[in-house]
Design a protein around this motif. Structure first.
Motif, PDB file in Angstrom:
ATOM      1  N   SER A  96       0.827  -1.204   0.000  1.00  0.00           N
ATOM      2  CA  SER A  96       0.000   0.000   0.000  1.00  0.00           C
ATOM      3  C   SER A  96       0.867   1.263   0.000  1.00  0.00           C
ATOM      4  O   SER A  96       0.623   2.193  -0.781  1.00  0.00           O
ATOM      5  CB  SER A  96      -0.927  -0.015   1.220  1.00  0.00           C
ATOM      6  N   LEU A  97       1.868   1.298   0.857  1.00  0.00           N
ATOM      7  CA  LEU A  97       2.754   2.448   0.908  1.00  0.00           C
ATOM      8  C   LEU A  97       3.571   2.552  -0.380  1.00  0.00           C
ATOM      9  O   LEU A  97       3.732   3.652  -0.926  1.00  0.00           O
ATOM     10  CB  LEU A  97       3.682   2.378   2.120  1.00  0.00           C
ATOM     11  N   THR A 150       1.399   9.946  -4.350  1.00  0.00           N
ATOM     12  CA  THR A 150       0.195  10.348  -3.610  1.00  0.00           C
ATOM     13  C   THR A 150       0.398  10.181  -2.103  1.00  0.00           C
ATOM     14  O   THR A 150      -0.548   9.861  -1.387  1.00  0.00           O
ATOM     15  CB  THR A 150      -1.020   9.519  -4.074  1.00  0.00           C
ATOM     16  N   LEU A 151       1.608  10.406  -1.628  1.00  0.00           N
ATOM     17  CA  LEU A 151       1.882  10.266  -0.205  1.00  0.00           C
ATOM     18  C   LEU A 151       1.133  11.324   0.599  1.00  0.00           C
ATOM     19  O   LEU A 151       1.014  12.473   0.177  1.00  0.00           O
ATOM     20  CB  LEU A 151       3.380  10.399   0.072  1.00  0.00           C
ATOM     21  N   THR A 152       0.636  10.928   1.751  1.00  0.00           N
ATOM     22  CA  THR A 152      -0.005  11.855   2.682  1.00  0.00           C
ATOM     23  C   THR A 152       1.041  12.410   3.642  1.00  0.00           C
ATOM     24  O   THR A 152       2.183  11.927   3.685  1.00  0.00           O
ATOM     25  CB  THR A 152      -1.100  11.134   3.488  1.00  0.00           C
ATOM     26  N   ILE A 153       0.641  13.380   4.428  1.00  0.00           N
ATOM     27  CA  ILE A 153       1.543  13.895   5.462  1.00  0.00           C
ATOM     28  C   ILE A 153       1.905  12.774   6.432  1.00  0.00           C
ATOM     29  O   ILE A 153       3.064  12.645   6.841  1.00  0.00           O
ATOM     30  CB  ILE A 153       0.909  15.084   6.198  1.00  0.00           C
ATOM     31  N   ALA A 154       0.943  11.938   6.789  1.00  0.00           N
ATOM     32  CA  ALA A 154       1.224  10.809   7.692  1.00  0.00           C
ATOM     33  C   ALA A 154       2.273   9.882   7.090  1.00  0.00           C
ATOM     34  O   ALA A 154       3.171   9.404   7.791  1.00  0.00           O
ATOM     35  CB  ALA A 154      -0.063  10.043   7.990  1.00  0.00           C
ATOM     36  N   ASP A 155       2.187   9.635   5.785  1.00  0.00           N
ATOM     37  CA  ASP A 155       3.194   8.804   5.116  1.00  0.00           C
ATOM     38  C   ASP A 155       4.575   9.445   5.218  1.00  0.00           C
ATOM     39  O   ASP A 155       5.571   8.770   5.503  1.00  0.00           O
ATOM     40  CB  ASP A 155       2.848   8.610   3.632  1.00  0.00           C
ATOM     41  N   HIS A 156       4.642  10.739   4.975  1.00  0.00           N
ATOM     42  CA  HIS A 156       5.928  11.438   5.055  1.00  0.00           C
ATOM     43  C   HIS A 156       6.510  11.362   6.465  1.00  0.00           C
ATOM     44  O   HIS A 156       7.725  11.189   6.626  1.00  0.00           O
ATOM     45  CB  HIS A 156       5.782  12.905   4.623  1.00  0.00           C
ATOM     46  N   VAL A 157       5.674  11.492   7.479  1.00  0.00           N
ATOM     47  CA  VAL A 157       6.161  11.396   8.860  1.00  0.00           C
ATOM     48  C   VAL A 157       6.704   9.991   9.126  1.00  0.00           C
ATOM     49  O   VAL A 157       7.809   9.836   9.655  1.00  0.00           O
ATOM     50  CB  VAL A 157       5.049  11.762   9.873  1.00  0.00           C
ATOM     51  N   LYS A 182      16.880  -4.033  10.176  1.00  0.00           N
ATOM     52  CA  LYS A 182      15.676  -3.854   9.356  1.00  0.00           C
ATOM     53  C   LYS A 182      14.699  -2.943  10.092  1.00  0.00           C
ATOM     54  O   LYS A 182      14.457  -3.101  11.290  1.00  0.00           O
ATOM     55  CB  LYS A 182      14.988  -5.194   9.080  1.00  0.00           C
ATOM     56  N   VAL A 183      14.135  -1.989   9.358  1.00  0.00           N
ATOM     57  CA  VAL A 183      13.139  -1.061   9.901  1.00  0.00           C
ATOM     58  C   VAL A 183      11.838  -1.341   9.162  1.00  0.00           C
ATOM     59  O   VAL A 183      11.751  -1.174   7.944  1.00  0.00           O
ATOM     60  CB  VAL A 183      13.566   0.408   9.694  1.00  0.00           C
ATOM     61  N   TYR A 184      10.823  -1.758   9.906  1.00  0.00           N
ATOM     62  CA  TYR A 184       9.543  -2.152   9.315  1.00  0.00           C
ATOM     63  C   TYR A 184       8.519  -1.041   9.473  1.00  0.00           C
ATOM     64  O   TYR A 184       8.340  -0.495  10.560  1.00  0.00           O
ATOM     65  CB  TYR A 184       9.018  -3.431   9.985  1.00  0.00           C
TER      66      TYR A 184
END
Length: 158
Positions: free
Chosen positions: A10-11, A19-26, A42-44
């Motif tokens: 999804s990301l 189409t990234l949201t502000i939440a995605d950017h954070v 690894k960062v999940y």
């Protein structure tokens, strides 16, 4: 995005479609911060993982709040949680070291859309997992879809 950041479909679709949201950017900026602080880990970005390579890090939100400030301005507050699962589940040293590194360096987070300030942070160890929580506030200004404004912005950018 760094190679040790694991993202879900999804990301990745939103990244590909721009189409990234502000939440995605954070979330992405927090993951980038962790991946540079712990380059071999690894960062999940998806909490539901199986067969983890230990140690592992997770980025998630425990709360997202929104307040309308003006007709075109929204304020978002992101309550985030960074979780560290150690290689040695009996090692307090590994857990406290991870917490200390994160807390010591977690002030300003860079992203593609600007810099986010972490204005509150806390930590704990629960069930042999190190947790760092914090708050980031972001203001979003919506530009009206007005042809004159769009023309002015275009002329200003040129």
């Amino acid at each position: 995005m760094n190679n040790n950041i694991i993202r879900d479909k999804s990301l990745q679709d939103r990244i590909d479609n721009k189409t990234l949201t502000i939440a995605d950017h954070v979330r992405i900026s927090l993951a980038e911060f962790l991946s540079s602080l712990f380059p071999g880990v690894k960062v999940y970005l998806n909490q539901n993982q199986q067969k983890l390579a230990l140690p592992s890090l997770f980025v998630g939100f425990y709360e997202i709040a929104n307040q309308q400030r003006m007709i075109d301005t929204s304020e978002y507050e992101f309550g985030f949680e960074l979780s560290y699962i150690p290689d040695d589940k009996h090692s307090n040293t590994e857990l406290t070291h991870a917490i200390f590194l994160i807390m010591q360096n977690l002030h300003f987070i860079d992203s593609e859309i600007g810099q986010f300030a972490v204005y509150s942070k806390n930590s704990d160890i629960t069930d042999r997992i190190a947790h760092v929580t914090g708050l980031i506030r972001v203001m979003e200004i919506t530009t009206p879809n007005d042809p004159m404004i769009n023309q002015a912005e275009k002329e200003l950018i040129v």
